[in-house]
Design an enzyme around this catalytic site. Structure first.
Site, mmCIF file in Angstrom:
data_model
loop_
_atom_site.group_PDB
_atom_site.id
_atom_site.type_symbol
_atom_site.label_atom_id
_atom_site.label_comp_id
_atom_site.label_asym_id
_atom_site.label_seq_id
_atom_site.Cartn_x
_atom_site.Cartn_y
_atom_site.Cartn_z
ATOM 1 N N LYS A 24 0.834 -1.225 0.000
ATOM 2 C CA LYS A 24 0.000 0.000 0.000
ATOM 3 C C LYS A 24 0.861 1.265 0.000
ATOM 4 O O LYS A 24 0.737 2.117 -0.876
ATOM 5 C CB LYS A 24 -0.910 0.006 1.236
ATOM 6 C CG LYS A 24 -1.616 1.338 1.443
ATOM 7 C CD LYS A 24 -2.491 1.354 2.674
ATOM 8 C CE LYS A 24 -1.798 1.753 3.960
ATOM 9 N NZ LYS A 24 -1.736 3.188 4.255
ATOM 10 N N ASN A 25 1.738 1.380 0.998
ATOM 11 C CA ASN A 25 2.448 2.649 1.144
ATOM 12 C C ASN A 25 3.450 2.894 0.023
ATOM 13 O O ASN A 25 3.739 4.036 -0.326
ATOM 14 C CB ASN A 25 3.093 2.726 2.535
ATOM 15 C CG ASN A 25 2.028 2.908 3.620
ATOM 16 O OD1 ASN A 25 0.898 3.304 3.331
ATOM 17 N ND2 ASN A 25 2.375 2.583 4.854
ATOM 18 N N CYS A 118 -4.678 8.218 9.304
ATOM 19 C CA CYS A 118 -5.099 7.673 10.592
ATOM 20 C C CYS A 118 -4.907 8.682 11.717
ATOM 21 O O CYS A 118 -3.918 9.419 11.743
ATOM 22 C CB CYS A 118 -4.311 6.401 10.896
ATOM 23 S SG CYS A 118 -4.796 5.055 9.820
ATOM 24 N N ARG A 123 0.478 14.937 13.571
ATOM 25 C CA ARG A 123 1.341 14.515 12.458
ATOM 26 C C ARG A 123 1.784 15.757 11.667
ATOM 27 O O ARG A 123 1.256 16.059 10.592
ATOM 28 C CB ARG A 123 0.615 13.507 11.560
ATOM 29 C CG ARG A 123 0.253 12.237 12.301
ATOM 30 C CD ARG A 123 -0.553 11.262 11.473
ATOM 31 N NE ARG A 123 0.247 10.516 10.526
ATOM 32 C CZ ARG A 123 -0.232 9.562 9.726
ATOM 33 N NH1 ARG A 123 -1.513 9.252 9.762
ATOM 34 N NH2 ARG A 123 0.557 8.916 8.893
ATOM 35 N N ASP A 308 3.568 0.286 12.518
ATOM 36 C CA ASP A 308 2.337 -0.244 11.912
ATOM 37 C C ASP A 308 2.036 -1.673 12.361
ATOM 38 O O ASP A 308 0.916 -2.157 12.152
ATOM 39 C CB ASP A 308 2.420 -0.199 10.379
ATOM 40 C CG ASP A 308 2.440 1.219 9.854
ATOM 41 O OD1 ASP A 308 2.136 2.147 10.626
ATOM 42 O OD2 ASP A 308 2.771 1.407 8.668
ATOM 43 N N ARG A 400 -9.374 0.351 3.769
ATOM 44 C CA ARG A 400 -8.429 1.335 3.223
ATOM 45 C C ARG A 400 -7.093 0.688 2.879
ATOM 46 O O ARG A 400 -6.382 1.157 1.987
ATOM 47 C CB ARG A 400 -8.163 2.441 4.264
ATOM 48 C CG ARG A 400 -9.222 3.502 4.325
ATOM 49 C CD ARG A 400 -8.724 4.657 5.162
ATOM 50 N NE ARG A 400 -7.364 4.992 4.789
ATOM 51 C CZ ARG A 400 -6.478 5.584 5.585
ATOM 52 N NH1 ARG A 400 -6.809 5.933 6.793
ATOM 53 N NH2 ARG A 400 -5.258 5.842 5.151
HETATM 54 C C1 EPZ Z 1 4.184 6.770 6.989
HETATM 55 O O1 EPZ Z 1 3.526 7.861 7.617
HETATM 56 C C2 EPZ Z 1 3.116 5.709 6.740
HETATM 57 N N1 EPZ Z 1 2.100 6.281 5.863
HETATM 58 C C3 EPZ Z 1 2.515 5.258 8.060
HETATM 59 O O2 EPZ Z 1 1.628 4.187 7.801
HETATM 60 C C4 EPZ Z 1 3.629 4.747 8.975
HETATM 61 O O3 EPZ Z 1 3.089 4.457 10.236
HETATM 62 C C5 EPZ Z 1 4.728 5.822 9.134
HETATM 63 O O4 EPZ Z 1 5.199 6.231 7.818
HETATM 64 C C6 EPZ Z 1 5.927 5.340 9.927
HETATM 65 O O5 EPZ Z 1 6.470 4.205 9.332
HETATM 66 C C7 EPZ Z 1 2.262 6.246 4.550
HETATM 67 O O6 EPZ Z 1 3.262 5.769 4.014
HETATM 68 C C8 EPZ Z 1 1.167 6.807 3.712
HETATM 69 P P1 EPZ Z 1 6.598 9.799 9.188
HETATM 70 P P2 EPZ Z 1 4.238 9.271 7.684
HETATM 71 O O7 EPZ Z 1 6.671 11.058 8.412
HETATM 72 O O8 EPZ Z 1 5.004 9.496 6.447
HETATM 73 C C9 EPZ Z 1 7.055 13.020 12.751
HETATM 74 C C10 EPZ Z 1 -0.377 2.993 7.852
HETATM 75 O O9 EPZ Z 1 -1.022 2.455 8.773
HETATM 76 N N2 EPZ Z 1 7.123 14.053 11.689
HETATM 77 O O10 EPZ Z 1 7.714 8.819 9.053
HETATM 78 O O11 EPZ Z 1 3.207 10.265 8.090
HETATM 79 C C11 EPZ Z 1 5.669 12.385 12.828
HETATM 80 O O12 EPZ Z 1 4.789 13.171 13.597
HETATM 81 C C12 EPZ Z 1 0.233 4.363 8.056
HETATM 82 O O13 EPZ Z 1 -0.196 2.468 6.740
HETATM 83 C C13 EPZ Z 1 7.335 15.370 12.037
HETATM 84 O O14 EPZ Z 1 7.440 15.733 13.228
HETATM 85 O O15 EPZ Z 1 5.226 9.041 8.907
HETATM 86 C C14 EPZ Z 1 5.980 11.055 13.440
HETATM 87 O O16 EPZ Z 1 6.092 11.217 14.819
HETATM 88 C C15 EPZ Z 1 -0.125 4.963 9.374
HETATM 89 N N3 EPZ Z 1 7.414 16.300 11.039
HETATM 90 C C16 EPZ Z 1 7.362 10.725 12.869
HETATM 91 O O17 EPZ Z 1 7.904 11.951 12.419
HETATM 92 C C17 EPZ Z 1 7.288 15.966 9.729
HETATM 93 O O18 EPZ Z 1 7.381 16.872 8.880
HETATM 94 C C18 EPZ Z 1 7.356 9.744 11.710
HETATM 95 O O19 EPZ Z 1 6.418 10.174 10.721
HETATM 96 C C19 EPZ Z 1 7.098 14.626 9.392
HETATM 97 C C20 EPZ Z 1 7.015 13.685 10.391
#
Ligand code: EPZ
Length: 425
Positions: A24-25, A118, A123, A308, A400
């Site tokens: 998916k991702n 989610c 985020r 995840d 989803r």
């Molecule tokens: C991706 O989310 C995935 N989503 C998520 O999967 C997954 O849980 C996550 O990566 C971690 O592996 C998709 O690929 C669409 P991050 P993403 O940016 O990109 C902080 C699922 O169930 N952060 O790596 O949003 C953030 O708050 C979903 O399939 C900032 O502070 O995750 C978090 O604490 C849920 N500022 C951490 O970094 C930013 O600008 C990691 O977030 C960006 C992120």
């Protein structure tokens, strides 16, 4: 109004062979990247899930021609015009914000509403914005919309404060068509980041170092069409592995990449589950007698234990012998599913980013709800383990991100069915 639910009768072993769907991702990032090409692309091995349908609808709204045939999406983005993603689609999923980077790269401007996804805590997208600005773009946010603009994008060095998956992907997209060289330092290393790099390279881009924390991108003038198959879904693989163990089953999971599963495999082995690579390199066999030991888990960016899979494995730990401690380091609020497990007889306490789970002999089926996508998968795992009947509401979350989950589980011997119920006023 009619509402759907999944009904699971617990206590049935999962046995046999199943196959993992495309990631998916990975697919979400690659579909957005296809909008950057001036020629048609065919993306293969796509899962038939709601998030992919929304990405297709966004491409169509932007003016692309899109056909879906089985797991193949043919995208002709040559006449793409719009650079503004309709709000009602953007808010349906997180990955809509990949169009910020993709359309900025191709047209020098993009407008996307704050993305959905989610509800697992705050985020922020500050790292995405920092990356776009470093490439020379201006970023404005007003009335819930993000507008990114640049006359020219110029390569730069971008240090991410954390290895954010989304920020790494968005910067890779924008930098792929920028002038000169970009370096992303402290980049995400997830398998789907590597897959996106391979896709950009198949389109004629130049991305090196994906899978390490230093990604180097040489901008090219244009990206051409290609045919590309996405990698198997790491999180679906893990969910099926946990479901096999939860049901005391014996399941061979085909089409999986064992190297992406090392963090989960290590924890399952520690719990007393048997995990072997099947014959050939693309399968994993999971066997369990149901006697599981407690373990501690700390979620981390890849190659650490994936957040995840934290929700499904915490359900498995709810009947393990002893007390397990889970430290969720990635998202603020990813323990809501434990409220539901407590209704089923589970014992746990949550303190900020920690959950302490005391194993109980068994869970008892009852009505529960999916509070997000992976929490939904966790409820299915709980239903397989529990005594009696578990009704899972908010099935749309599961749809989803999991392709035909109940069909796959049913073929393995689960007693699971989708029911429609009339909502009472
Ligand atoms: C991706 O989310 C995935 N989503 C998520 O999967 C997954 O849980 C996550 O990566 C971690 O592996 C998709 O690929 C669409 P991050 P993403 O940016 O990109 C902080 C699922 O169930 N952060 O790596 O949003 C953030 O708050 C979903 O399939 C900032 O502070 O995750 C978090 O604490 C849920 N500022 C951490 O970094 C930013 O600008 C990691 O977030 C960006 C992120």
């Amino acid at each position: 109004m009619a509402i759907e639910k999944l009904r699971v009768f617990g206590g049935h072993r999962l046995e046999g062979v199943t196959t993992v769907s495309g990631g998916k991702n990975t697919a979400l990032a690659i579909i957005a990247a296809a909008a950057m090409s001036s020629e048609p692309c065919a993306i293969e091995n796509l899962p038939d899930i709601e998030d992919i349908h929304v990405m297709r609808d966004i491409l169509i709204a932007l003016g692309a021609k899109v056909e879906m045939d089985g797991g193949v999406m043919r995208i002709d983005p040559s006449h793409l015009q719009g650079s503004s993603v309709p709000e009602h689609l953007a808010c349906k999923l997180r990955a809509s914000y990949y169009f910020l980077g993709a359309l900025l790269a191709r047209f020098g401007t993009s407008v996307v509403s704050y993305p959905g996804g989610c509800d697992i805590g705050n985020r922020p997208i500050d790292q995405h914005i920092k990356g776009f600005e470093a490439l020379g773009a201006t970023v404005e946010t007003d009335h819930g919309r993000i507008r990114v603009q640049a006359d020219r994008l110029r390569g730069s060095v971008i240090y991410l404060d954390m290895p954010s998956v989304g920020a790494t992907i968005n910067v890779m997209l924008a930098a792929a068509l920028a002038e000169g060289n970009t370096e992303i330092v402290n980049a995400g290393k997830e398998p789907h980041i590597v897959d996106l790099a391979n896709f950009l390279n198949a389109m004629g881009g130049s991305v090196k170092g994906a899978g390490t924390d230093n990604i180097r991108i040489r901008g090219v003038k244009r990206l051409k069409g290609c045919t590309y198959a996405v990698i198997p879904d790491q999180i679906e693989t893990g969910t099926l592995m946990i479901a096999a163990a939860a049901s005391r089953g014996d399941v061979l999971i085909r089409g999986a990449l064992p190297t992406h599963m090392e963090a989960l495999t290590a924890k399952l082995l520690e719990m007393g589950v048997r995990v072997d690579e099947g014959i050939g390199e693309d399968s994993i066999r999971v066997r369990s007698d149901g006697r599981h030991r407690r373990v501690n888990i700390k979620t981390q960016p890849y190659p650490g234990f994936p957040t995840d899979l934290q929700q499904p494995i915490s359900v498995l730990l709810s009947t393990a012998k002893g007390t397990s401690i889970i430290h969720e380091t990635i998202f603020e609020m990813r323990f809501k599913h434990l409220d539901e497990i407590r209704r089923m007889g589970g014992i746990s306490r949550v303190n900020d980013r920690f959950a302490i789970i005391d194993g109980v002999p068994k869970l008892m089926g009852c009505p529960v709800k999916a509070t997000d996508l992976r929490a939904g998968a966790a409820m299915v795992v709980a239903g397989l383990m529990a005594e009696g009947q578990t009704d899972i509401y908010n099935v749309h979350y599961i749809d989803r991100g999991y392709e035909h989950l109940e069909r796959k589980l049913k073929r393995l011997g689960a007693r699971i069915e989708r029911l429609t119920e009339e909502e009472e006023d």
